[in-house]
Write a protein that holds these residues in place. Structure first.
Motif, mmCIF file in Angstrom:
data_model
loop_
_atom_site.group_PDB
_atom_site.id
_atom_site.type_symbol
_atom_site.label_atom_id
_atom_site.label_comp_id
_atom_site.label_asym_id
_atom_site.label_seq_id
_atom_site.Cartn_x
_atom_site.Cartn_y
_atom_site.Cartn_z
ATOM 1 N N THR B 40 0.831 -1.206 0.000
ATOM 2 C CA THR B 40 0.000 0.000 0.000
ATOM 3 C C THR B 40 0.867 1.258 0.000
ATOM 4 O OG1 THR B 40 -1.737 -1.202 1.135
ATOM 5 C CG2 THR B 40 -1.864 1.185 1.221
ATOM 6 N N THR B 41 1.975 1.216 0.727
ATOM 7 C CA THR B 41 2.876 2.374 0.735
ATOM 8 C C THR B 41 3.374 2.669 -0.681
ATOM 9 O OG1 THR B 41 3.595 1.794 2.952
ATOM 10 C CG2 THR B 41 5.009 3.306 1.733
ATOM 11 N N LEU B 42 3.755 1.619 -1.393
ATOM 12 C CA LEU B 42 4.234 1.827 -2.756
ATOM 13 C C LEU B 42 3.132 2.425 -3.635
ATOM 14 C CD1 LEU B 42 6.277 1.582 -5.023
ATOM 15 C CD2 LEU B 42 5.704 -0.832 -5.251
ATOM 16 N N LEU B 43 1.911 1.906 -3.495
ATOM 17 C CA LEU B 43 0.809 2.441 -4.302
ATOM 18 C C LEU B 43 0.565 3.908 -3.971
ATOM 19 C CD1 LEU B 43 -1.786 -0.498 -4.310
ATOM 20 C CD2 LEU B 43 -0.094 0.101 -6.033
ATOM 21 N N LYS B 44 0.655 4.242 -2.678
ATOM 22 C CA LYS B 44 0.412 5.633 -2.293
ATOM 23 C C LYS B 44 1.531 6.554 -2.765
ATOM 24 C CE LYS B 44 -2.972 4.906 1.251
ATOM 25 N NZ LYS B 44 -3.333 4.876 2.679
ATOM 26 N N LEU B 45 2.718 6.010 -2.909
ATOM 27 C CA LEU B 45 3.791 6.803 -3.500
ATOM 28 C C LEU B 45 3.499 7.038 -4.981
ATOM 29 C CD1 LEU B 45 6.933 5.133 -1.881
ATOM 30 C CD2 LEU B 45 6.189 7.483 -1.538
ATOM 31 N N LEU B 46 3.012 6.016 -5.648
ATOM 32 C CA LEU B 46 2.688 6.164 -7.075
ATOM 33 C C LEU B 46 1.562 7.173 -7.278
ATOM 34 C CD1 LEU B 46 2.860 2.452 -8.339
ATOM 35 C CD2 LEU B 46 4.526 4.273 -8.739
ATOM 36 N N LEU B 47 0.692 7.284 -6.255
ATOM 37 C CA LEU B 47 -0.428 8.215 -6.338
ATOM 38 C C LEU B 47 -0.079 9.612 -5.826
ATOM 39 C CD1 LEU B 47 -3.355 5.976 -5.065
ATOM 40 C CD2 LEU B 47 -3.254 7.125 -7.270
ATOM 41 N N ASN B 48 1.135 9.723 -5.286
ATOM 42 C CA ASN B 48 1.566 10.985 -4.677
ATOM 43 C C ASN B 48 0.754 11.347 -3.429
ATOM 44 O OD1 ASN B 48 3.590 12.926 -4.809
ATOM 45 N ND2 ASN B 48 2.188 14.466 -5.640
ATOM 46 N N VAL B 49 0.139 10.364 -2.803
ATOM 47 C CA VAL B 49 -0.495 10.579 -1.499
ATOM 48 C C VAL B 49 0.629 10.697 -0.464
ATOM 49 C CG1 VAL B 49 -1.953 9.533 0.278
ATOM 50 C CG2 VAL B 49 -2.571 9.310 -2.137
ATOM 51 N N TYR B 50 1.647 9.871 -0.650
ATOM 52 C CA TYR B 50 2.886 10.013 0.115
ATOM 53 C C TYR B 50 3.956 10.557 -0.811
ATOM 54 C CZ TYR B 50 0.852 6.574 3.388
ATOM 55 O OH TYR B 50 0.065 5.898 4.249
ATOM 56 N N VAL B 51 4.796 11.401 -0.250
ATOM 57 C CA VAL B 51 5.911 11.928 -1.031
ATOM 58 C C VAL B 51 7.153 11.122 -0.659
ATOM 59 C CG1 VAL B 51 7.305 13.979 -1.488
ATOM 60 C CG2 VAL B 51 4.846 14.197 -1.071
ATOM 61 N N PRO B 52 7.853 10.613 -1.657
ATOM 62 C CA PRO B 52 9.011 9.773 -1.339
ATOM 63 C C PRO B 52 10.121 10.528 -0.607
ATOM 64 C CG PRO B 52 8.870 10.186 -3.714
ATOM 65 C CD PRO B 52 7.623 10.724 -3.106
ATOM 66 N N THR B 53 10.794 9.824 0.305
ATOM 67 C CA THR B 53 11.950 10.407 0.983
ATOM 68 C C THR B 53 13.160 10.361 0.063
ATOM 69 O OG1 THR B 53 11.143 8.883 2.689
ATOM 70 C CG2 THR B 53 12.639 10.579 3.388
#
Lengths: 123, 289
Positions: B40-53
């Motif tokens: 889920t973290t990876l998907l949220k990074l792909l969605l830009n819900v999370y911004v990668p460090t």
């Protein structure tokens, strides 16, 4: 129309199932020389399988000389020798049958037993 | 085309590290892994819900930092959170969120809702979990995305709808221009349709491979204990000792023939994942696969 059936939990990989069924269709004459096959993506959609699977199936058949690809157009059934294919198929079946019969004999089945079993299975 | 390079996200107590992969357009990527592996973290990074460090993401050559608006137009998603307004009907939700998407088609949404046996006059909040996922999926498809990001989309689907879902997904990518990234526990959904498999384990992408190399690379071999013991040790990844027959996950070689008394097949994704997880249980260092 070409009929291919996929058994998802089969022991055979899906691309092998497609290869075998296309081969059968060619031997039986359901697919004729020069006939165009569905596109890789079209077939994948039709069968609901991955694109890589149908691509691989066509590539295997191309290696065996049953299909040829025309750049930008797709895959076609080659001019082939149906008798040769049939003979090859029979050879493979005969070999497998010999193995099975050998195993039956080792297990102590009589000719009568074997014939009965085959008849029952053929029903 | 999706490109992830050295993607990382650090949290307290969890991190996603060095995720690198490329998914060409026109294909389906299935993400697998245990709970908490980072799917889920990876998907949220792909969605830009999370911004990668660390690292970066390129979607059809675009970066979120520069073209977030354009990218978002192109992405449809199904996530586990309820993102729609509970007090609104499905139709109202469609109207409300649809206006953010240039290519949204209400006609398409209503058509899909009927196909999914949902009633557009029902309130979103009244739907069951499975129906909410169906609605998200219908909405995602109705703004004509180029990329679908799906987190456990089939978790609460009935069998019949799952069949419909797989059909829609394969149709979606059929023109060779679009892609799907889908995380799931129902690995059966992936056995047939996934072109690529990404296996996440403890925040790392330990395996990323296409179907062809997966089928070339592994075999499950089952049979009597002494026959399994005779298999070449260096290629045995994992052996499961059962009462009557043993089962091994083997690294397959093209020239290798197995004894004909052994049952040999290409592993299902479930079998592969289970065996790899067990083979690496309690192990440190490089993931054996």
């Amino acid at each position: 129309m070409l009929k291919i059936q996929i058994r998802p939990q089969g022991t055979m990989a899906i691309y092998e199932q497609i290869v075998n069924q296309l081969k059968d269709a060619i031997v039986k004459g359901e697919l004729k020389a020069g006939e165009a096959l569905p596109s890789i993506r079209g077939l994948a959609m039709e069968l609901e399988v991955s694109v890589i699977t149908t691509k691989r199936a066509y590539e295997e058949l191309e290696k065996e000389g049953l299909l040829r690809s025309v750049a930008g157009k797709g895959f076609y059934v080659c001019e082939y020798n149906t008798d040769y294919l049939k003979e090859k198929q029979w050879m493979i079946l005969e070999k497998r049958m010999t193995e099975v019969l050998q195993d039956c004999k080792s297990a102590g089945l009589t000719k009568q037993d074997i014939v009965e079993m085959v008849e029952a299975l053929l029903q | 085309m999706i490109v992830a390079e050295n993607l990382g996200k650090q949290w307290k107590g969890f991190s996603l590290q060095n995720v690198t992969f490329q998914l060409p357009k026109g294909y389906i990527l299935g993400l697998i892994g245990e709970n908490g592996a980072g799917k889920t973290t990876l998907l949220k990074l792909l969605l830009n819900v999370y911004v990668p460090t660390e690292g970066e993401i390129l979607l059809d050559g675009r970066r979120y930092q520069q073209e977030e608006e354009k990218i978002k137009q192109d992405i449809g998603f199904v996530m586990q959170e309820d993102l729609f307004i509970p007090g609104f009907t499905l139709e109202e939700n469609g109207d409300y969120y649809g206006k953010y998407y240039e290519r949204f088609s209400k006609e398409q949404l209503l058509k899909l809702l009927h196909q999914f046996t949902l009633n557009e006059k029902d309130k979103f909040g009244k739907l069951s979990k499975g129906e909410k996922l169906k609605f998200q999926f219908a909405f995602a498809l109705s703004h004509k995305p180029r990329l679908l990001i799906l987190d456990e989309p089939t978790a609460n689907f009935d069998r019949e709808f799952r069949a419909q879902f797989l059909k829609l997904i394969t149709e979606f990518i059929a023109d060779g221009e679009k892609s799907v990234v889908m995380a799931t526990h129902n690995t059966q959904d992936l056995d047939q349709i996934a072109d690529y498999i990404g296996f996440l384990h403890q925040g790392k992408m330990v395996l990323f491979t296409n179907r062809k190399s997966l089928e070339n690379r592994y075999r499950i071999v089952q049979g009597e204990r002494y026959r399994i013991k005779n298999l070449p040790k260096q290629d045995c990844i994992y052996i499961e000792e059962k009462k009557y027959s043993w089962k091994a996950l083997m690294r397959h070689r093209r020239w290798r023939n197995y004894e004909k008394e052994l049952e040999v097949h290409v592993p299902t994704i479930e079998e592969l994942m289970c065996c790899l997880l067990k083979a690496n249980e309690g192990k440190r260092g490089e993931f054996l696969c």
